[in-house]
Every structure is written in structure tokens, then in C-alpha cells.
Motif scaffolding. Sequence first.
Motif, PDB file in Angstrom:
ATOM      1  N   LEU A  34       7.444 -25.119  40.070  1.00  0.00           N
ATOM      2  CA  LEU A  34       8.633 -25.944  40.112  1.00  0.00           C
ATOM      3  C   LEU A  34       9.232 -25.925  41.509  1.00  0.00           C
ATOM      4  CD1 LEU A  34      10.398 -24.676  36.877  1.00  0.00           C
ATOM      5  CD2 LEU A  34       9.120 -26.781  37.129  1.00  0.00           C
ATOM      6  N   GLY A  35      10.053 -26.917  41.806  1.00  0.00           N
ATOM      7  CA  GLY A  35      10.808 -26.868  43.042  1.00  0.00           C
ATOM      8  C   GLY A  35      11.749 -25.670  43.020  1.00  0.00           C
ATOM      9  N   ARG A  36      12.299 -25.334  44.145  1.00  0.00           N
ATOM     10  CA  ARG A  36      13.247 -24.236  44.297  1.00  0.00           C
ATOM     11  C   ARG A  36      12.567 -22.869  44.161  1.00  0.00           C
ATOM     12  NH1 ARG A  36      15.203 -27.402  40.221  1.00  0.00           N
ATOM     13  NH2 ARG A  36      16.705 -29.014  40.777  1.00  0.00           N
ATOM     14  N   ALA A  54       4.603 -31.596  32.749  1.00  0.00           N
ATOM     15  CA  ALA A  54       4.096 -31.117  34.028  1.00  0.00           C
ATOM     16  C   ALA A  54       3.882 -32.273  35.002  1.00  0.00           C
ATOM     17  CB  ALA A  54       2.789 -30.350  33.824  1.00  0.00           C
ATOM     18  N   ALA A  55       3.375 -33.398  34.508  1.00  0.00           N
ATOM     19  CA  ALA A  55       3.135 -34.557  35.371  1.00  0.00           C
ATOM     20  C   ALA A  55       4.430 -35.091  35.961  1.00  0.00           C
ATOM     21  CB  ALA A  55       2.418 -35.650  34.583  1.00  0.00           C
ATOM     22  N   HIS A  56       5.505 -35.098  35.184  1.00  0.00           N
ATOM     23  CA  HIS A  56       6.781 -35.572  35.706  1.00  0.00           C
ATOM     24  C   HIS A  56       7.346 -34.608  36.759  1.00  0.00           C
ATOM     25  CE1 HIS A  56       7.552 -39.241  33.471  1.00  0.00           C
ATOM     26  NE2 HIS A  56       7.038 -38.654  32.405  1.00  0.00           N
ATOM     27  N   PHE A  57       7.081 -33.321  36.607  1.00  0.00           N
ATOM     28  CA  PHE A  57       7.477 -32.383  37.659  1.00  0.00           C
ATOM     29  C   PHE A  57       6.685 -32.644  38.937  1.00  0.00           C
ATOM     30  CE2 PHE A  57       9.362 -29.511  34.400  1.00  0.00           C
ATOM     31  CZ  PHE A  57      10.570 -29.301  35.038  1.00  0.00           C
ATOM     32  N   VAL A  58       5.392 -32.877  38.791  1.00  0.00           N
ATOM     33  CA  VAL A  58       4.569 -33.194  39.970  1.00  0.00           C
ATOM     34  C   VAL A  58       5.074 -34.477  40.629  1.00  0.00           C
ATOM     35  CG1 VAL A  58       2.271 -33.865  40.740  1.00  0.00           C
ATOM     36  CG2 VAL A  58       2.537 -31.980  39.120  1.00  0.00           C
ATOM     37  N   ALA A  59       5.388 -35.477  39.824  1.00  0.00           N
ATOM     38  CA  ALA A  59       5.903 -36.738  40.369  1.00  0.00           C
ATOM     39  C   ALA A  59       7.212 -36.530  41.121  1.00  0.00           C
ATOM     40  CB  ALA A  59       6.108 -37.744  39.237  1.00  0.00           C
ATOM     41  N   GLY A  61       7.807 -33.873  42.904  1.00  0.00           N
ATOM     42  CA  GLY A  61       7.550 -33.096  44.114  1.00  0.00           C
ATOM     43  C   GLY A  61       7.077 -31.681  43.902  1.00  0.00           C
ATOM     44  N   ALA A  62       6.944 -31.242  42.638  1.00  0.00           N
ATOM     45  CA  ALA A  62       6.450 -29.890  42.379  1.00  0.00           C
ATOM     46  C   ALA A  62       4.936 -29.840  42.551  1.00  0.00           C
ATOM     47  CB  ALA A  62       6.837 -29.458  40.959  1.00  0.00           C
ATOM     48  N   SER A  63       4.397 -28.635  42.581  1.00  0.00           N
ATOM     49  CA  SER A  63       2.959 -28.435  42.762  1.00  0.00           C
ATOM     50  C   SER A  63       2.324 -27.975  41.462  1.00  0.00           C
ATOM     51  CB  SER A  63       2.690 -27.389  43.855  1.00  0.00           C
ATOM     52  OG  SER A  63       3.222 -27.815  45.099  1.00  0.00           O
ATOM     53  N   LEU A 106       0.607 -37.959  41.878  1.00  0.00           N
ATOM     54  CA  LEU A 106      -0.340 -37.536  40.837  1.00  0.00           C
ATOM     55  C   LEU A 106      -1.782 -37.583  41.316  1.00  0.00           C
ATOM     56  CD1 LEU A 106       1.068 -39.119  37.566  1.00  0.00           C
ATOM     57  CD2 LEU A 106       1.028 -36.708  38.195  1.00  0.00           C
ATOM     58  N   GLY A 107      -2.041 -38.305  42.383  1.00  0.00           N
ATOM     59  CA  GLY A 107      -3.389 -38.344  42.947  1.00  0.00           C
ATOM     60  C   GLY A 107      -4.187 -39.540  42.493  1.00  0.00           C
TER      61      GLY A 107
END
Length: 218
Positions: A34-36, A54-59, A61-63, A106-107
Motif C-alpha cells: 500500500l501507499g504510505r 488489489a487492482a484498484h490499489f495498484v491503479a 499507485g501502490a505496488s 496495471l500493465g
Amino acid sequence: MPEVNRRQLTELQMRIRNRGRIFGAMNLGDRMRLGRGITALFIGGSGTGKTSVAAHFVAAGASLVTDDVLVLEPTSRGVLAHPGSGLVNLDESELRAMDELGRRRLGQILGRSEKLHFSTDVIDRGVPLDLVYFLRRDGREGALAISADSRSTQQLLAAGFLAYLRSPARLVNHLDTCAKLSEVALTCSVDVPAGLPARVLAKEIGAHAAVHLGRCRR
């Protein structure tokens, strides 16, 4: 039974009896950073929204650490989650709920069936696990509820990706991982009401995680 195996099983039994709380995960769930600076694991049955969240977190900016299969390792630094597969299978409706930048994060789209198949970048090293979220969707109405719940992790004691591996050494390692996880990670149950979009669920979990991080850094 050979005496060496009897001793191993006796030791394993003693470990179980003397653990106040034993819970954890081996090779399960969606993991992402997650960010932070906080790391979370999402666990739940099929259709609960693990990958979509998880995909929405990646979208945002999370890894991503991995999707579907997670390897955890107990260490002196806590429980490390190791990077795995970056193949993400996502419903097209989730993609439409993201902005253009989020879609790019998302790639590459590798193909499609009933879902879109993405090749998403994952982290390059193991990271300590901070939070475990157990997602439950039972069709109920009402509000989203996120609450600390160590009891829910007990179900993971019997979990493992390679269920047929039952050697005493592996079982002991599994117990050690579960015990370590109970010490270092906050575990929470997430009761998701019917019809709540994954995008909204991800936002609410992110807010909860940020509060947890703030408490840890006081």
C-alpha cells in the motif's frame, strides 16, 4: 511408527498446546504494497473481490507483491512476503471504473477470456507484512464493517497452496510462520455488503490502513 517420527510429532503437538494464538497464511491471497509504507494481504473465498481490490490499489499507485499465491517467511524482521506472479485477471467493469493513468499502471493486457489478463509489475524483494484483511461477502445488506479480529486467522492454520505436503518439518515451519504473524500483523475481518463496488471497498480499506499506520508511528 519409527521413534524419530514419534518424537517429531510429539514436539509438534507440544507446540500446538503451548501457543496462545496460532494463525497465519502460507501461499495464499493477494499481496500488495500500500501507499504510505504499509503492506497488506487480502484473503477470502472466490468472488469476494481480492484481486479487484488489489487492482484498484495498484491503479492508485501502490505496488503489487503477487496475485493468487503468496509465500511468507518468518524472520527476525517479522514475516516477509515474497514477490510472486504478476498475472492479474480482472473483470472489464473494474477497468472501466479506473482513470487512464490507473489503467496504464496495471500493465500490458496479455489476452482475454471472461476476464482481462494483465501482466502487472511486482516488487523486487520481500517486504514485511503489516495487515491481513479477511474479505467476506454473504449477500447481506447494511454498511461496510472493518474490525480487528484475531480469531478469523485461525482458519489459515490448515491452509497451504501445496496441501499434500504434510511432513513434520513443513508443519512446524507453518506453525512458526502463523505464530510470528500473530505477533507482528494486525488481522481484520471485512464484512462487505451486497453491491459494494471494489473501488469503494479499496478506498475504505486504504483509509483503515492509514489509520493503523498512524497509530504505529506515534
